[in-house]
Scaffold this motif. Structure first.
Motif, mmCIF file in Angstrom:
data_model
loop_
_atom_site.group_PDB
_atom_site.id
_atom_site.type_symbol
_atom_site.label_atom_id
_atom_site.label_comp_id
_atom_site.label_asym_id
_atom_site.label_seq_id
_atom_site.Cartn_x
_atom_site.Cartn_y
_atom_site.Cartn_z
ATOM 1 N N SER A 117 24.878 20.225 29.720
ATOM 2 C CA SER A 117 25.173 18.961 29.043
ATOM 3 C C SER A 117 26.501 19.051 28.286
ATOM 4 O O SER A 117 27.313 18.122 28.324
ATOM 5 C CB SER A 117 24.029 18.588 28.099
ATOM 6 O OG SER A 117 23.682 19.661 27.250
ATOM 7 N N PHE A 147 17.570 12.425 22.601
ATOM 8 C CA PHE A 147 17.286 13.017 23.907
ATOM 9 C C PHE A 147 15.893 12.590 24.340
ATOM 10 O O PHE A 147 14.947 12.593 23.548
ATOM 11 C CB PHE A 147 17.355 14.550 23.840
ATOM 12 C CG PHE A 147 17.259 15.214 25.186
ATOM 13 C CD1 PHE A 147 18.410 15.523 25.906
ATOM 14 C CD2 PHE A 147 16.027 15.526 25.744
ATOM 15 C CE1 PHE A 147 18.330 16.125 27.149
ATOM 16 C CE2 PHE A 147 15.939 16.134 26.985
ATOM 17 C CZ PHE A 147 17.092 16.433 27.688
ATOM 18 N N ASP A 205 15.281 26.255 26.428
ATOM 19 C CA ASP A 205 15.683 24.942 25.939
ATOM 20 C C ASP A 205 14.942 24.615 24.637
ATOM 21 O O ASP A 205 14.893 23.466 24.213
ATOM 22 C CB ASP A 205 15.453 23.855 26.984
ATOM 23 C CG ASP A 205 13.984 23.716 27.381
ATOM 24 O OD1 ASP A 205 13.138 24.431 26.814
ATOM 25 O OD2 ASP A 205 13.691 22.880 28.261
ATOM 26 N N VAL A 217 15.350 19.194 21.873
ATOM 27 C CA VAL A 217 16.270 20.113 22.548
ATOM 28 C C VAL A 217 17.328 20.596 21.561
ATOM 29 O O VAL A 217 17.595 19.946 20.545
ATOM 30 C CB VAL A 217 16.971 19.439 23.759
ATOM 31 C CG1 VAL A 217 15.978 19.153 24.874
ATOM 32 C CG2 VAL A 217 17.705 18.176 23.341
ATOM 33 N N SER A 254 20.068 23.665 31.503
ATOM 34 C CA SER A 254 20.516 22.264 31.525
ATOM 35 C C SER A 254 21.032 21.851 30.158
ATOM 36 O O SER A 254 22.059 21.173 30.041
ATOM 37 C CB SER A 254 19.358 21.343 31.918
ATOM 38 O OG SER A 254 18.762 21.728 33.118
ATOM 39 N N VAL A 255 20.264 22.223 29.137
ATOM 40 C CA VAL A 255 20.654 21.966 27.753
ATOM 41 C C VAL A 255 20.600 23.280 26.983
ATOM 42 O O VAL A 255 19.660 24.054 27.140
ATOM 43 C CB VAL A 255 19.715 20.924 27.096
ATOM 44 C CG1 VAL A 255 19.934 19.557 27.688
ATOM 45 C CG2 VAL A 255 18.235 21.312 27.240
ATOM 46 N N PRO A 256 21.660 23.575 26.225
ATOM 47 C CA PRO A 256 22.862 22.770 26.026
ATOM 48 C C PRO A 256 24.053 23.136 26.929
ATOM 49 O O PRO A 256 25.093 22.505 26.849
ATOM 50 C CB PRO A 256 23.219 23.081 24.574
ATOM 51 C CG PRO A 256 22.842 24.531 24.425
ATOM 52 C CD PRO A 256 21.589 24.715 25.267
ATOM 53 N N ASP A 316 20.501 20.561 21.725
ATOM 54 C CA ASP A 316 21.670 19.687 21.645
ATOM 55 C C ASP A 316 21.657 18.841 20.377
ATOM 56 O O ASP A 316 22.712 18.488 19.833
ATOM 57 C CB ASP A 316 21.716 18.741 22.850
ATOM 58 C CG ASP A 316 21.672 19.460 24.178
ATOM 59 O OD1 ASP A 316 20.957 20.465 24.281
ATOM 60 O OD2 ASP A 316 22.335 19.018 25.128
#
Length: 375
Positions: A142, A238, A109, A221, A137-139, A223
């Motif tokens: 999400s 974030f 991440d 992150v 979880s990211v990316p 994202d």
């Protein structure tokens, strides 16, 4: 023919979860790797006792030059790299996979690591393999949650999301990674303009369904780079935090000390906070969640907002970052062929595929709510 998957760091915090799922998955032959022969043997024995599955193992340093030869000798088809922290780590594992003609994904991440993986794109395409970073979880997750509802929006203007973990501590390497940017500038997007915030600063209280009020702070992150181009969002932020408010305050104070130069090396403090966190685990409620707030214009040209929350109970939060790779492995085992190239792992799995990989509806659930949606 079964898909042969090698998990780097297979006895670690996240690697153990990945291996537990893969050991029970039809159509997958699991190979566990790590540098500690005793931990490796214990994990192999544990999975045999739990599932009756006899897994192969390889003991060695996946970052080393001979790893390409190992992959070829073991006939590996997919490598899942769980060996963080990824902040500052090289692409040695991914490069060995390219040289061996093996598909690869990692649980990183780290913003720089995930967005920088494109440097390997030409080599990966030439070798005909997929090098997918950020399968976590990211990316990955999400993006999958937003993709599932993207058709409702004519335009997405802002995405504000984050994670609140339970009090259960992850491995030390994870703590070292997330504290690496404490007190350091993080580039976010606000009204189309890049602006800087400081890591683990700007404490915010957020009330979350089933979790009560949690303390969150700025976290870096991938994202924050990927979602600007993927969704056209003009505002991106974030935040993250632990299950106990005290942990959020501790991270904030460390970030302040780093910012003013009182602390120059975060690693000793990461170890101290990790030890303290292990002691305070008993006071947690076992609940964690990822939330995503999306604001924009709906297909009826009126304002539309979405709030999504993936909630984990009974300290099942680590399943959330771990199971994107499990879902990808399951999809490949069933015949999916990811497009060659090196890129962030977005658009490779759906929310349904992800939830099916976890397969724990009693402890993990996704809720999505809209306001301003056309009737």
């Amino acid at each position: 023919m079964a898909l042969r998957v090698l998990v780097v760091g297979g006895y670690g915090n996240f690697g153990s979860i990945v291996c537990r799922h893969l050991a029970a998955m039809p159509g997958v032959d699991l190979v566990i790797s790590g540098r500690d022969p005793h931990k490796l043997l214990r994990k192999v024995d544990e999975l045999k006792d739990q599932w009756g599955t006899v897994c192969e193992s390889w003991c060695g340093d996946a970052m080393g030059a001979p790893f390409k030869t190992v992959l070829e000798a073991l006939d590996i088809q997919l490598v899942i790299h769980t060996g963080g922290p990824f902040q500052g780590q090289s692409y040695a594992v991914a490069e060995s996979c390219i040289d061996a003609g093996v598909n690869y994904c990692d649980l990183s991440d780290s913003r720089a690591f995930v967005t920088g993986i494109g440097a390997l794109d030409a080599r990966a395409r030439q070798a005909g393999v997929a090098i997918l970073s950020g399968c976590s979880s990211v990316p990955t997750l999400s993006a999958a949650i937003i993709d599932q509802q993207r058709h409702r929006f004519m335009r997405i203007e802002s995405i504000e999301h984050g994670i609140s973990s339970s009090a259960k501590m992850p491995g030390l390497s994870t703590i070292e990674g997330v504290l690496a940017y404490a007190g350091k500038p993080i580039k976010q997007l606000k009204d189309g303009q890049v602006h800087e915030v400081l890591g683990w600063q700007d404490l915010k209280l957020r009330r979350m369904a089933h979790l009560g009020t949690r303390v969150l702070a700025n976290v870096d992150v991938p994202d924050l780079d990927i979602f600007a181009s993927r969704y056209g969002a003009q505002t991106l932020s974030f935040k993250a935090g632990a299950g106990l408010k005290l942990a959020g305050v501790a991270n904030y104070l460390l970030a302040q000390a780093m910012r003013v130069g009182m602390v120059r090396n975060h690693l000793p403090w990461a170890a101290r906070l990790h030890r303290c966190g292990l002691w305070f685990e008993r006071f947690g409620d076992g609940k964690s969640a990822m939330y995503i707030d999306v604001h924009g214009i709906g297909v009826d040209e009126k304002p539309l907002s979405m709030t999504a929350q993936l909630t984990a109970l009974n300290d099942k939060g680590p399943e959330i970052p771990s199971c994107a790779a499990v879902a990808l492995a399951a999809k490949i085992a069933q015949g999916y062929v990811p497009e060659p190239g090196a890129r962030a792992c977005v658009g490779e799995i759906t929310v349904d595929e992800y939830m099916a990989a976890i397969n724990d509806p009693q402890n993990l659930s996704l809720s999505v709510h809209f306001s301003g949606e056309p009737g």
